[in-house]
Design an enzyme around this catalytic site. Structure first.
Site, PDB file in Angstrom:
ATOM      1  N   LYS A 150       0.874  -1.176   0.000  1.00 46.44           N
ATOM      2  CA  LYS A 150       0.000   0.000   0.000  1.00 46.44           C
ATOM      3  C   LYS A 150       0.910   1.224   0.000  1.00 46.44           C
ATOM      4  CE  LYS A 150      -3.925   0.446   2.025  1.00 46.44           C
ATOM      5  NZ  LYS A 150      -5.092   0.475   1.159  1.00 46.44           N
TER       6      LYS A 150
HETATM    7  N1  PXG Z   1      -7.957  -2.427  -3.210  1.00 47.82           N
HETATM    8  C1  PXG Z   1      -7.169  -1.342  -3.148  1.00 47.82           C
HETATM    9  C2  PXG Z   1      -6.350  -0.966  -4.315  1.00 47.82           C
HETATM   10  C3  PXG Z   1      -7.130  -0.573  -1.963  1.00 47.82           C
HETATM   11  O1  PXG Z   1      -6.334   0.483  -1.888  1.00 47.82           O
HETATM   12  C4  PXG Z   1      -8.753  -2.089  -0.985  1.00 47.82           C
HETATM   13  C5  PXG Z   1      -8.724  -2.813  -2.174  1.00 47.82           C
HETATM   14  C6  PXG Z   1      -9.584  -2.582   0.159  1.00 47.82           C
HETATM   15  O2  PXG Z   1      -8.755  -3.123   1.176  1.00 47.82           O
HETATM   16  P1  PXG Z   1      -9.171  -3.094   2.715  1.00 47.82           P
HETATM   17  O3  PXG Z   1      -8.038  -3.744   3.400  1.00 47.82           O
HETATM   18  O4  PXG Z   1      -9.331  -1.642   3.091  1.00 47.82           O
HETATM   19  O5  PXG Z   1     -10.425  -3.830   2.839  1.00 47.82           O
HETATM   20  C7  PXG Z   1      -7.930  -0.956  -0.864  1.00 47.82           C
HETATM   21  C8  PXG Z   1      -7.872  -0.139   0.387  1.00 47.82           C
HETATM   22  C9  PXG Z   1     -10.542   5.487  -0.077  1.00 47.82           C
HETATM   23  C10 PXG Z   1      -9.326   4.612  -0.002  1.00 47.82           C
HETATM   24  O6  PXG Z   1     -10.395   6.679   0.212  1.00 47.82           O
HETATM   25  C11 PXG Z   1      -9.435   3.250   0.122  1.00 47.82           C
HETATM   26  C12 PXG Z   1      -8.301   2.449   0.171  1.00 47.82           C
HETATM   27  C13 PXG Z   1      -7.078   3.035   0.094  1.00 47.82           C
HETATM   28  C14 PXG Z   1      -6.994   4.401  -0.035  1.00 47.82           C
HETATM   29  C15 PXG Z   1      -8.111   5.210  -0.059  1.00 47.82           C
HETATM   30  O7  PXG Z   1     -11.613   4.991  -0.409  1.00 47.82           O
HETATM   31  N2  PXG Z   1      -8.536   1.088   0.253  1.00 47.82           N
END
Ligand code: PXG
Length: 291
Positions: A150
């Site tokens: 990330k």
């Molecule tokens: N795919 C990607 C590319 C992500 O960045 C998720 C899936 C979901 O993962 P989690 O672990 O959160 O269930 C993410 C994570 C936003 C935002 O503002 C969301 C993410 C990262 C940065 C911003 O919606 N999600």
């Protein structure tokens, strides 16, 4: 609002980092988006583990221990008097010079924690479901950059979201280099077909999301819904009975239209509704207590 910055709680206006920080100059850093519900931080251990794995993968040394990070995170939530919060954990490479060379970042990485109350999507998205479109920006190939890091560089995801929003859709479906469905810019994607819950396998190039894991566990253990991690084509999505997205920020968002095809009967599906209910209950009753 108070922000944790390199060991101190500071006011929002004083929460500043240098323009020479390589996180700012190059996106050289990592982050986690975490939520707290009802005075408990959801899946904190998993988020911290993922942050440390992202750090390891980019050769970044987090200047504090996991336990200290956990304490700092809880302290920041408490300082902002929040019971329900969206928390952003950020670790950057730190201050260097204008060159790419990481060896010039002699100052240890910056650790930033922001806890706030954020509504990511409109309420009506959850009540009626959303329309999404496939976009031309592909997910970065995993042999270039692992989707599980990330990193602070989300340009590819932002361009995908921009294309979707500018064409009137709420979200973007991103494909991998082979043209198979991977995920959305900040969410994982699921479909239901003939009672089976399917989501792209990690090997397709998606981030293995923490909400994705929670939903898979709920489906298998609580709802008795079989789950398959598969290769998913757009045809599979168009002809699905149900579709939804998962993410820490988004939680679970039902999808009712994909590339102008109505999914199922155009209403939120039965299994989707059940999982939303179960996820809400799980999020409110589990997790690391803030106090
Ligand atoms: N795919 C990607 C590319 C992500 O960045 C998720 C899936 C979901 O993962 P989690 O672990 O959160 O269930 C993410 C994570 C936003 C935002 O503002 C969301 C993410 C990262 C940065 C911003 O919606 N999600």
């Amino acid at each position: 609002m108070r922000i944790f910055l390199d060991g101190k709680l500071v006011e929002k206006i004083d929460a500043k980092i240098s323009v020479f920080d390589h996180g700012f100059l190059y996106g050289d850093g990592i982050f986690e988006g975490i939520r707290a519900y009802n005075g408990r931080v959801f899946r904190l251990k998993e988020h911290l583990e993922r942050l440390w794995s992202s750090a390891k993968a980019i050769n970044l040394e987090i200047p504090i221990h996991k336990k200290e990070m956990e304490k700092a995170l809880i302290k920041t939530i408490l300082a902002n008097k929040l019971n329900d919060a969206y928390i952003r954990l950020i670790v950057t490479r730190g201050c260097g010079d204008l060159g790419l060379d990481f060896r010039n970042c002699t100052k240890p990485s910056s650790v930033i924690i922001i806890a706030d109350q954020v509504k990511m999507y409109l309420e009506e998205f959850y009540e009626k479901g959303i329309g999404v479109v496939t976009v031309s920006t592909r997910r970065i190939r995993q042999d270039s950059l692992s989707p599980n890091i990330k990193s602070l560089n989300y340009l590819n995801n932002i361009l995908a979201k921009m294309q979707a929003v500018r064409s009137g859709a709420a979200e973007a479906i991103m494909l991998n280099a082979e043209g198979y469905v991977v995920e959305c810019p900040g969410d994982n994607i699921f479909i239901v077909k003939n009672g089976i819950l399917c989501t792209p396998a990690g090997s397709e190039g998606a981030l293995v999301g923490i909400t994705r894991d929670a939903v898979i566990e709920l489906a298998k253990n609580k709802s008795g819904v079989p789950v398959k991690e598969v290769r998913l084509s757009l045809y599979d999505v168009y002809t699905a009975d149900e579709c939804f997205l998962t993410g820490t920020a988004a939680e679970i968002v039902p999808v009712v239209v994909v590339d102008s095809r109505i999914i199922g009967d155009g209403k939120i599906g039965k299994i989707t509704s059940k999982l939303i209910k179960e996820f809400k209950a799980l999020a409110r009753s589990s997790g690391t207590p803030i106090k």
